[in-house]
Design an enzyme around this catalytic site. Structure first.
Site, PDB file in Angstrom:
ATOM      1  N   ASP A  62      28.457  39.623  40.850  1.00 14.16           N
ATOM      2  CA  ASP A  62      29.613  38.729  40.900  1.00 14.16           C
ATOM      3  C   ASP A  62      29.830  38.175  39.496  1.00 14.16           C
ATOM      4  O   ASP A  62      28.953  37.498  38.950  1.00 14.16           O
ATOM      5  CB  ASP A  62      29.319  37.600  41.897  1.00 14.16           C
ATOM      6  CG  ASP A  62      30.472  36.622  42.057  1.00 14.16           C
ATOM      7  OD1 ASP A  62      31.416  36.652  41.240  1.00 14.16           O
ATOM      8  OD2 ASP A  62      30.427  35.801  42.999  1.00 14.16           O
ATOM      9  N   VAL A  63      30.988  38.427  38.911  1.00 14.83           N
ATOM     10  CA  VAL A  63      31.216  38.005  37.525  1.00 14.83           C
ATOM     11  C   VAL A  63      31.259  36.490  37.374  1.00 14.83           C
ATOM     12  O   VAL A  63      31.193  35.979  36.245  1.00 14.83           O
ATOM     13  CB  VAL A  63      32.523  38.609  36.950  1.00 14.83           C
ATOM     14  CG1 VAL A  63      32.413  40.117  36.813  1.00 14.83           C
ATOM     15  CG2 VAL A  63      33.738  38.202  37.770  1.00 14.83           C
ATOM     16  N   ASN A  80      37.816  42.989  32.952  1.00 18.12           N
ATOM     17  CA  ASN A  80      38.891  43.520  33.787  1.00 18.12           C
ATOM     18  C   ASN A  80      38.868  42.977  35.211  1.00 18.12           C
ATOM     19  O   ASN A  80      39.904  42.994  35.888  1.00 18.12           O
ATOM     20  CB  ASN A  80      38.779  45.050  33.819  1.00 18.12           C
ATOM     21  CG  ASN A  80      39.659  45.661  34.890  1.00 18.12           C
ATOM     22  OD1 ASN A  80      40.885  45.693  34.780  1.00 18.12           O
ATOM     23  ND2 ASN A  80      39.042  46.137  35.984  1.00 18.12           N
ATOM     24  N   TYR A 130      47.427  33.591  40.597  1.00 15.89           N
ATOM     25  CA  TYR A 130      47.311  34.737  39.692  1.00 15.89           C
ATOM     26  C   TYR A 130      47.945  34.422  38.345  1.00 15.89           C
ATOM     27  O   TYR A 130      47.347  34.678  37.285  1.00 15.89           O
ATOM     28  CB  TYR A 130      47.968  35.963  40.320  1.00 15.89           C
ATOM     29  CG  TYR A 130      47.802  37.220  39.506  1.00 15.89           C
ATOM     30  CD1 TYR A 130      46.613  37.935  39.535  1.00 15.89           C
ATOM     31  CD2 TYR A 130      48.836  37.695  38.698  1.00 15.89           C
ATOM     32  CE1 TYR A 130      46.454  39.091  38.775  1.00 15.89           C
ATOM     33  CE2 TYR A 130      48.690  38.846  37.945  1.00 15.89           C
ATOM     34  CZ  TYR A 130      47.501  39.543  37.990  1.00 15.89           C
ATOM     35  OH  TYR A 130      47.338  40.677  37.225  1.00 15.89           O
ATOM     36  N   LYS A 182      46.008  34.167  34.692  1.00 15.39           N
ATOM     37  CA  LYS A 182      46.305  35.072  33.579  1.00 15.39           C
ATOM     38  C   LYS A 182      46.791  34.305  32.350  1.00 15.39           C
ATOM     39  O   LYS A 182      46.495  34.699  31.210  1.00 15.39           O
ATOM     40  CB  LYS A 182      47.332  36.121  34.010  1.00 15.39           C
ATOM     41  CG  LYS A 182      46.771  37.135  34.997  1.00 15.39           C
ATOM     42  CD  LYS A 182      45.544  37.848  34.451  1.00 15.39           C
ATOM     43  CE  LYS A 182      44.986  38.900  35.386  1.00 15.39           C
ATOM     44  NZ  LYS A 182      43.793  39.574  34.844  1.00 15.39           N
ATOM     45  N   THR A 198      47.774  50.447  41.392  1.00 21.40           N
ATOM     46  CA  THR A 198      46.455  50.187  41.963  1.00 21.40           C
ATOM     47  C   THR A 198      46.618  49.757  43.414  1.00 21.40           C
ATOM     48  O   THR A 198      47.722  49.474  43.871  1.00 21.40           O
ATOM     49  CB  THR A 198      45.727  49.076  41.188  1.00 21.40           C
ATOM     50  OG1 THR A 198      46.455  47.840  41.352  1.00 21.40           O
ATOM     51  CG2 THR A 198      45.634  49.417  39.703  1.00 21.40           C
TER      52      THR A 198
END
Length: 336
Positions: free
Chosen positions: A64-65, A91, A155, A159, A190
């Site tokens: 888990d980042v 990413n 989101y 970003k 994606t």
């Protein structure tokens, strides 16, 4: 005349969110250019499949980042297996759609955690290696960092955050020989984007963009463009290239978006109810399932004498397999 080797040949590259989508495609391109690739993500089996598909040396770690400890243990294993990384691609990302007022607080927060906090944890974890190798850190951002859209508040906020974070980090480490790049990308083919298109308002919002802005680009094409930017240590990369022009009119974008939304959103919502989507795409669902599993593991371990040691498989948010240098990909072949 023989083709020149890529400057990435023989170097170690770390890619987060490597199980699918853009991360997977970038890992393939990096491997094709001779890099040793460390694949990080939340889906052990899918990561192993990616590893088996790459032409060069690679290994995978389920982590888990957002977990500092798990990432630190993973970084140590990567150094033991491949040496010091000189390329890191932040990413990993998730998204949700829906009106902010009705959004689930935990899901909204998770988008911020993975996209923004996860990028910062990734940078903090691997910065010592990048300083030692005079390496390059690529932050995946988005057109959403330049112009926010309705129904995607978490989101867009995340970003915009990673863009500012990367600018700040670049200024801090430039004199120490580390490059920091920001990748501004538009709609990429994606599972996250395909899932978003299943929801009427998100599909219609994209459909009402100007023709160049609504186009969906093949993931392999975008990945190749970004890996080329890594080779050149670019401070910014735009895919498609015309996105760079939006920087010139950036100050005007919020007013234009508000004007169009005031006109179009009521009509679109009248076409059907629009509820929060939850985390979009297979990657988002995997993150949700991993989070639920971790919470269950934590509850079941309380009050027991059989406490898990740090770094053991199954500990909350940790990198699996950290008791050995094999990482999450222990079911497959070793490199070399």
């Amino acid at each position: 005349m023989a083709a020149a080797k890529s400057p990435l040949h023989g170097r170690t590259a770390v890619v987060t969110g490597a199980a699918r989508g853009l991360g997977r495609a970038m890992a393939r391109d990096l491997s094709g250019r001779g890099a040793k690739v460390a694949l990080l993500g939340r889906e052990e089996q899918t990561l192993a499949e990616v590893r088996e598909s790459l032409p060069g040396e690679s290994w995978c770690w389920e982590v888990d980042v957002t977990d500092d400890g798990g990432m630190a243990r993973t970084a140590e294993e990567i150094r033991e297996r491949f040496g010091l990384p000189s390329v890191v691609v932040a990413n990993a990302g998730v998204a949700e759609g829906g009106p902010f007022a009705e959004s689930d607080p935990a899901t909204w927060r998770r988008v911020i955690e993975v996209n923004l906090i996860g990028s910062a944890v990734t940078a903090r974890t691997f910065l010592p290696s990048l300083l030692a190798t005079h390496g390059y850190f690529l932050q995946i951002a988005s057109l959403a960092a330049i112009g926010a859209a309705p129904m995607m508040s978490a989101y867009c906020a995340s970003k915009a955050g990673v863009e500012s974070f990367a600018h700040s980090l670049r200024a801090e480490v430039a004199h120490r020989g580390v490059g920091v790049g920001i990748a501004y990308i538009n709609w990429t083919d994606t599972d996250m984007i395909r899932d978003a298109d299943q929801h009427v308002v998100l599909r219609e919002l994209r459909g009402h963009m100007p023709p160049p802005a609504r186009k969906v680009y093949p993931v392999a094409h975008v990945a190749g463009w970004l890996v080329g930017a890594i080779e050149r240590r670019r401070p910014a990369v735009y895919q498609p290239a015309w996105l760079q022009a939006t920087q010139l009119v950036r100050a005007a974008i919020p007013s234009v978006v508000t004007m169009l939304s005031r006109r179009e959103l009521p009509r679109l919502i009248d076409k059907g109810s629009f509820d929060a989507t939850g985390l979009l795409g297979a990657g988002g669902r995997a993150d949700s399932m991993s989070g639920a599993s971790s919470a269950t593991d934590t509850r079941s371990s309380r009050g027991t004498d059989n406490a898990r040691g740090t770094g053991s498989a199954g500990s909350t948010g940790s990198a699996k397999g950290t008791d050995s240098p094999r990482g999450a990909g222990s079911t497959g072949r070793r490199p070399g």
